[in-house]
Design a protein around this motif. Structure first.
Motif, mmCIF file in Angstrom:
data_model
loop_
_atom_site.group_PDB
_atom_site.id
_atom_site.type_symbol
_atom_site.label_atom_id
_atom_site.label_comp_id
_atom_site.label_asym_id
_atom_site.label_seq_id
_atom_site.Cartn_x
_atom_site.Cartn_y
_atom_site.Cartn_z
ATOM 1 N N GLN A 119 -60.881 17.883 63.114
ATOM 2 C CA GLN A 119 -59.615 18.560 63.381
ATOM 3 C C GLN A 119 -58.741 17.791 64.371
ATOM 4 O O GLN A 119 -57.556 18.104 64.513
ATOM 5 C CB GLN A 119 -59.874 19.961 63.907
ATOM 6 C CG GLN A 119 -60.511 20.883 62.878
ATOM 7 C CD GLN A 119 -59.646 21.038 61.649
ATOM 8 O OE1 GLN A 119 -58.477 21.402 61.744
ATOM 9 N NE2 GLN A 119 -60.201 20.750 60.481
ATOM 10 N N GLY A 120 -59.320 16.829 65.045
ATOM 11 C CA GLY A 120 -58.537 15.996 65.944
ATOM 12 C C GLY A 120 -58.625 16.420 67.401
ATOM 13 O O GLY A 120 -58.891 17.573 67.726
ATOM 14 N N THR A 121 -58.377 15.446 68.265
ATOM 15 C CA THR A 121 -58.310 15.694 69.704
ATOM 16 C C THR A 121 -57.111 14.948 70.272
ATOM 17 O O THR A 121 -56.857 13.788 69.902
ATOM 18 C CB THR A 121 -59.622 15.269 70.412
ATOM 19 O OG1 THR A 121 -59.569 15.632 71.788
ATOM 20 C CG2 THR A 121 -59.888 13.772 70.290
ATOM 21 N N GLN A 122 -56.358 15.617 71.131
ATOM 22 C CA GLN A 122 -55.122 15.031 71.652
ATOM 23 C C GLN A 122 -55.422 14.052 72.782
ATOM 24 O O GLN A 122 -56.157 14.375 73.724
ATOM 25 C CB GLN A 122 -54.197 16.139 72.176
ATOM 26 C CG GLN A 122 -52.921 15.640 72.820
ATOM 27 C CD GLN A 122 -51.952 15.041 71.829
ATOM 28 O OE1 GLN A 122 -51.686 15.617 70.775
ATOM 29 N NE2 GLN A 122 -51.402 13.867 72.147
ATOM 30 N N VAL A 123 -54.814 12.881 72.697
ATOM 31 C CA VAL A 123 -54.848 11.899 73.780
ATOM 32 C C VAL A 123 -53.413 11.648 74.217
ATOM 33 O O VAL A 123 -52.570 11.285 73.394
ATOM 34 C CB VAL A 123 -55.505 10.587 73.315
ATOM 35 C CG1 VAL A 123 -55.343 9.496 74.375
ATOM 36 C CG2 VAL A 123 -56.978 10.809 73.008
ATOM 37 N N THR A 124 -53.161 11.866 75.494
ATOM 38 C CA THR A 124 -51.826 11.650 76.042
ATOM 39 C C THR A 124 -51.919 10.665 77.200
ATOM 40 O O THR A 124 -52.679 10.884 78.150
ATOM 41 C CB THR A 124 -51.206 12.962 76.530
ATOM 42 O OG1 THR A 124 -51.153 13.889 75.442
ATOM 43 C CG2 THR A 124 -49.799 12.727 77.059
ATOM 44 N N VAL A 125 -51.159 9.588 77.100
ATOM 45 C CA VAL A 125 -51.139 8.574 78.151
ATOM 46 C C VAL A 125 -49.765 8.616 78.797
ATOM 47 O O VAL A 125 -48.762 8.274 78.180
ATOM 48 C CB VAL A 125 -51.433 7.179 77.590
ATOM 49 C CG1 VAL A 125 -51.529 6.161 78.730
ATOM 50 C CG2 VAL A 125 -52.706 7.189 76.771
ATOM 51 N N SER A 126 -49.754 9.054 80.027
ATOM 52 C CA SER A 126 -48.472 9.238 80.709
ATOM 53 C C SER A 126 -48.678 9.225 82.213
ATOM 54 O O SER A 126 -49.715 9.673 82.712
ATOM 55 C CB SER A 126 -47.840 10.558 80.281
ATOM 56 O OG SER A 126 -46.648 10.816 81.009
ATOM 57 N N SER A 127 -47.678 8.745 82.912
ATOM 58 C CA SER A 127 -47.727 8.782 84.371
ATOM 59 C C SER A 127 -47.039 10.027 84.904
ATOM 60 O O SER A 127 -47.000 10.259 86.116
ATOM 61 C CB SER A 127 -47.075 7.526 84.950
ATOM 62 O OG SER A 127 -45.751 7.393 84.459
#
Length: 127
Positions: A119-127
């Motif tokens: 189903q997916g997993t969210q990856v967020t790369v942000s400062s």
């Protein structure tokens, strides 16, 4: 019920690391190649990496080579994606998929090579 479940996603700063897991239930991954894919908003799903059923062969998209490492532990029925030096452009929903196809090693980036999807997993790369 045959199921793949991804975990390990989250929010991380640029340059950081995350380790994703893909666990199977209802079937054994021993005979399946496993691919990791990602889909960013407004973009098509793209292949990130793939590992053969015995772990002997791996493939990576050019955009992640040298930063991501795929591995598997068949005893734990789990495949991993270690992601280092993450950048904002790595932000996406990450999916794992299992393939029994004999051609998947050569055609690993094709979505239709895969039989089962998580189903997916969210990856967020942000400062």
């Amino acid at each position: 019920q045959l199921q793949l479940v991804e975990s390990g996603g989250g929010l991380v700063q640029p340059g950081g690391s995350l380790s994703l897991s893909c666990a199977a239930s209802g079937f054994t991954l021993d005979y399946y190649a496993i691919g990791w894919f990602r889909q960013a908003p407004g973009k098509e799903r793209e292949g990130v990496s793939c590992i053969s059923s015995n772990g002997a062969r791996t493939n990576y998209a050019d955009s992640v080579k040298g930063r991501f490492t795929i591995s598997r532990d068949n005893a734990k029925n789990t495949v991993y994606l270690q992601m280092n030096s993450l950048q904002p452009e790595d932000t996406a929903v990450y999916y794992c998929a299992a393939s029994s196809s004999e051609t998947v090693v050569a055609l690993w980036q094709r979505l239709n090579e895969y039989d089962y999807w998580g189903q997916g997993t969210q990856v967020t790369v942000s400062s």
